[in-house]
Design a protein around this motif. Structure first.
Motif, PDB file in Angstrom:
ATOM      1  N   ALA A   1      26.942 -44.173   8.930  1.00  0.00           N
ATOM      2  CA  ALA A   1      27.049 -45.588   9.288  1.00  0.00           C
ATOM      3  C   ALA A   1      26.986 -46.491   8.061  1.00  0.00           C
ATOM      4  O   ALA A   1      27.843 -47.371   7.891  1.00  0.00           O
ATOM      5  CB  ALA A   1      25.971 -45.971  10.294  1.00  0.00           C
ATOM      6  N   ASP A   2      26.008 -46.292   7.215  1.00  0.00           N
ATOM      7  CA  ASP A   2      25.877 -47.161   6.036  1.00  0.00           C
ATOM      8  C   ASP A   2      27.115 -47.076   5.150  1.00  0.00           C
ATOM      9  O   ASP A   2      27.645 -48.097   4.701  1.00  0.00           O
ATOM     10  CB  ASP A   2      24.635 -46.794   5.224  1.00  0.00           C
ATOM     11  CG  ASP A   2      23.338 -47.199   5.902  1.00  0.00           C
ATOM     12  OD1 ASP A   2      23.370 -48.071   6.802  1.00  0.00           O
ATOM     13  OD2 ASP A   2      22.282 -46.635   5.540  1.00  0.00           O
TER      14      ASP A   2
ATOM     15  N   VAL B   1      30.273 -48.682   7.004  1.00  0.00           N
ATOM     16  CA  VAL B   1      30.193 -50.147   7.063  1.00  0.00           C
ATOM     17  C   VAL B   1      30.402 -50.746   5.678  1.00  0.00           C
ATOM     18  O   VAL B   1      31.132 -51.730   5.522  1.00  0.00           O
ATOM     19  CB  VAL B   1      28.860 -50.600   7.701  1.00  0.00           C
ATOM     20  CG1 VAL B   1      28.648 -52.089   7.523  1.00  0.00           C
ATOM     21  CG2 VAL B   1      28.828 -50.230   9.184  1.00  0.00           C
TER      22      VAL B   1
ATOM     23  N   ASN C   1      33.576 -53.179   4.965  1.00  0.00           N
ATOM     24  CA  ASN C   1      33.341 -54.531   4.455  1.00  0.00           C
ATOM     25  C   ASN C   1      34.009 -54.757   3.101  1.00  0.00           C
ATOM     26  O   ASN C   1      34.326 -55.892   2.741  1.00  0.00           O
ATOM     27  CB  ASN C   1      31.843 -54.827   4.364  1.00  0.00           C
ATOM     28  CG  ASN C   1      31.220 -55.042   5.725  1.00  0.00           C
ATOM     29  OD1 ASN C   1      31.888 -55.414   6.690  1.00  0.00           O
ATOM     30  ND2 ASN C   1      29.923 -54.802   5.823  1.00  0.00           N
TER      31      ASN C   1
ATOM     32  N   LYS D   1      24.160 -47.380  18.537  1.00  0.00           N
ATOM     33  CA  LYS D   1      24.013 -48.652  17.816  1.00  0.00           C
ATOM     34  C   LYS D   1      24.785 -48.591  16.495  1.00  0.00           C
ATOM     35  O   LYS D   1      25.507 -49.528  16.140  1.00  0.00           O
ATOM     36  CB  LYS D   1      22.540 -48.961  17.570  1.00  0.00           C
ATOM     37  CG  LYS D   1      22.283 -50.260  16.819  1.00  0.00           C
ATOM     38  CD  LYS D   1      20.771 -50.476  16.630  1.00  0.00           C
ATOM     39  CE  LYS D   1      20.487 -51.774  15.911  1.00  0.00           C
ATOM     40  NZ  LYS D   1      20.562 -51.684  14.479  1.00  0.00           N
ATOM     41  N   GLU D   2      24.628 -47.493  15.774  1.00  0.00           N
ATOM     42  CA  GLU D   2      25.353 -47.347  14.515  1.00  0.00           C
ATOM     43  C   GLU D   2      26.861 -47.265  14.740  1.00  0.00           C
ATOM     44  O   GLU D   2      27.639 -47.821  13.954  1.00  0.00           O
ATOM     45  CB  GLU D   2      24.864 -46.111  13.758  1.00  0.00           C
ATOM     46  CG  GLU D   2      23.479 -46.272  13.176  1.00  0.00           C
ATOM     47  CD  GLU D   2      23.001 -45.055  12.420  1.00  0.00           C
ATOM     48  OE1 GLU D   2      22.066 -45.203  11.630  1.00  0.00           O
ATOM     49  OE2 GLU D   2      23.562 -43.942  12.623  1.00  0.00           O
TER      50      GLU D   2
ATOM     51  N   ASP E   1      28.462 -48.722  17.137  1.00  0.00           N
ATOM     52  CA  ASP E   1      28.858 -50.112  17.392  1.00  0.00           C
ATOM     53  C   ASP E   1      28.975 -50.901  16.094  1.00  0.00           C
ATOM     54  O   ASP E   1      29.904 -51.694  15.916  1.00  0.00           O
ATOM     55  CB  ASP E   1      27.863 -50.798  18.333  1.00  0.00           C
ATOM     56  CG  ASP E   1      27.945 -50.305  19.762  1.00  0.00           C
ATOM     57  OD1 ASP E   1      28.978 -49.691  20.127  1.00  0.00           O
ATOM     58  OD2 ASP E   1      26.974 -50.527  20.519  1.00  0.00           O
ATOM     59  N   GLU E   2      28.039 -50.700  15.183  1.00  0.00           N
ATOM     60  CA  GLU E   2      28.066 -51.404  13.897  1.00  0.00           C
ATOM     61  C   GLU E   2      29.318 -51.044  13.104  1.00  0.00           C
ATOM     62  O   GLU E   2      29.948 -51.907  12.479  1.00  0.00           O
ATOM     63  CB  GLU E   2      26.806 -51.089  13.091  1.00  0.00           C
ATOM     64  CG  GLU E   2      25.549 -51.699  13.678  1.00  0.00           C
ATOM     65  CD  GLU E   2      24.259 -51.177  13.048  1.00  0.00           C
ATOM     66  OE1 GLU E   2      24.322 -50.291  12.159  1.00  0.00           O
ATOM     67  OE2 GLU E   2      23.186 -51.659  13.452  1.00  0.00           O
TER      68      GLU E   2
ATOM     69  N   GLU F   1      32.310 -52.692  14.852  1.00  0.00           N
ATOM     70  CA  GLU F   1      32.297 -54.133  14.603  1.00  0.00           C
ATOM     71  C   GLU F   1      32.777 -54.447  13.188  1.00  0.00           C
ATOM     72  O   GLU F   1      33.541 -55.399  12.978  1.00  0.00           O
ATOM     73  CB  GLU F   1      30.896 -54.704  14.830  1.00  0.00           C
ATOM     74  CG  GLU F   1      30.505 -54.752  16.297  1.00  0.00           C
ATOM     75  CD  GLU F   1      29.006 -54.978  16.520  1.00  0.00           C
ATOM     76  OE1 GLU F   1      28.266 -55.260  15.548  1.00  0.00           O
ATOM     77  OE2 GLU F   1      28.581 -54.863  17.691  1.00  0.00           O
ATOM     78  N   ALA F   2      32.356 -53.650  12.210  1.00  0.00           N
ATOM     79  CA  ALA F   2      32.800 -53.860  10.824  1.00  0.00           C
ATOM     80  C   ALA F   2      34.303 -53.636  10.702  1.00  0.00           C
ATOM     81  O   ALA F   2      34.997 -54.389  10.007  1.00  0.00           O
ATOM     82  CB  ALA F   2      32.033 -52.951   9.869  1.00  0.00           C
TER      83      ALA F   2
ATOM     84  N   ARG G   1      35.985 -56.693  12.412  1.00  0.00           N
ATOM     85  CA  ARG G   1      35.761 -57.904  11.628  1.00  0.00           C
ATOM     86  C   ARG G   1      36.640 -57.937  10.375  1.00  0.00           C
ATOM     87  O   ARG G   1      37.116 -58.992   9.953  1.00  0.00           O
ATOM     88  CB  ARG G   1      34.281 -57.981  11.245  1.00  0.00           C
ATOM     89  CG  ARG G   1      33.874 -59.203  10.459  1.00  0.00           C
ATOM     90  CD  ARG G   1      32.368 -59.276  10.216  1.00  0.00           C
ATOM     91  NE  ARG G   1      31.823 -58.126   9.502  1.00  0.00           N
ATOM     92  CZ  ARG G   1      31.050 -57.178  10.059  1.00  0.00           C
ATOM     93  NH1 ARG G   1      30.710 -57.241  11.336  1.00  0.00           N
ATOM     94  NH2 ARG G   1      30.607 -56.163   9.343  1.00  0.00           N
TER      95      ARG G   1
END
Length: 156
Positions: free
Chosen positions: A78-79, A82, A86, A102-103, A105-106, A109-110, A113
């Motif tokens: 995840a890290d 993302v 980004n 949750k990860e 989803d993150e 979302e990234a 976005r």
């Protein structure tokens, strides 16, 4: 020419490197990163590619990397994903996508976005048991009473 980085130089990284090398006219592996830089260097030497070995993947975030393959342990996915999304990179992640929903989803979302693609390796999705399951689910037979149908369909 698409610039590619491989994050994680473990066993699965060879499949990613071999895959990219099939498209030398469209992409170039420019970096291999691993917390053990000697592993990254060994992969570079093994495949004879002109890439740099990097210990900290964050050094690559400003490098204009187009595509990143995340081949690290799942708790790091995840890290890394993302961060690269980004930074403007498309991301390919080895399964599992992340350690939690949750990860996941993150990550999604990234990607949304930043207008980038994220893809998760799931090479078994087209094998016979999965295709049988898909057929059963699409037929509407599955449900509280259809579970035995699903199980028997997969094992048939």
């Amino acid at each position: 020419m698409l610039k590619v980085a491989i994050i994680g130089a473990g066993a699965i990284s060879t499949a990613h490197i071999e895959g990219y090398l099939q498209f030398r006219d469209r992409c170039q592996i420019v970096a291999v990163s691993d917390v053990y830089p000697e592993k990254a260097l060994a992969r570079i030497e093994q495949f004879g590619i002109e890439a740099r070995a990097v210990q900290d993947y964050k050094e690559l975030l400003e490098g204009g990397i187009d595509i990143v393959s995340v081949c690290t342990p799942p708790y790091t996915h995840a890290d890394i994903a993302v961060d690269f999304l980004n930074a403007g990179s498309h991301v390919i992640i080895e399964k599992p996508m992340a350690s939690s929903l949750k990860e996941c989803d993150e990550i999604n979302e990234a990607a949304s976005r930043n207008g980038k693609l994220v893809s998760v390796i799931a090479q078994n999705r087209f094998r016979n048991p999965m295709m049988k399951l898909k057929t059963v689910l699409e037929s509407g037979l599955a449900g509280a009473t259809g579970l035995s149908v699903v199980v028997s369909s997969i094992t048939a």
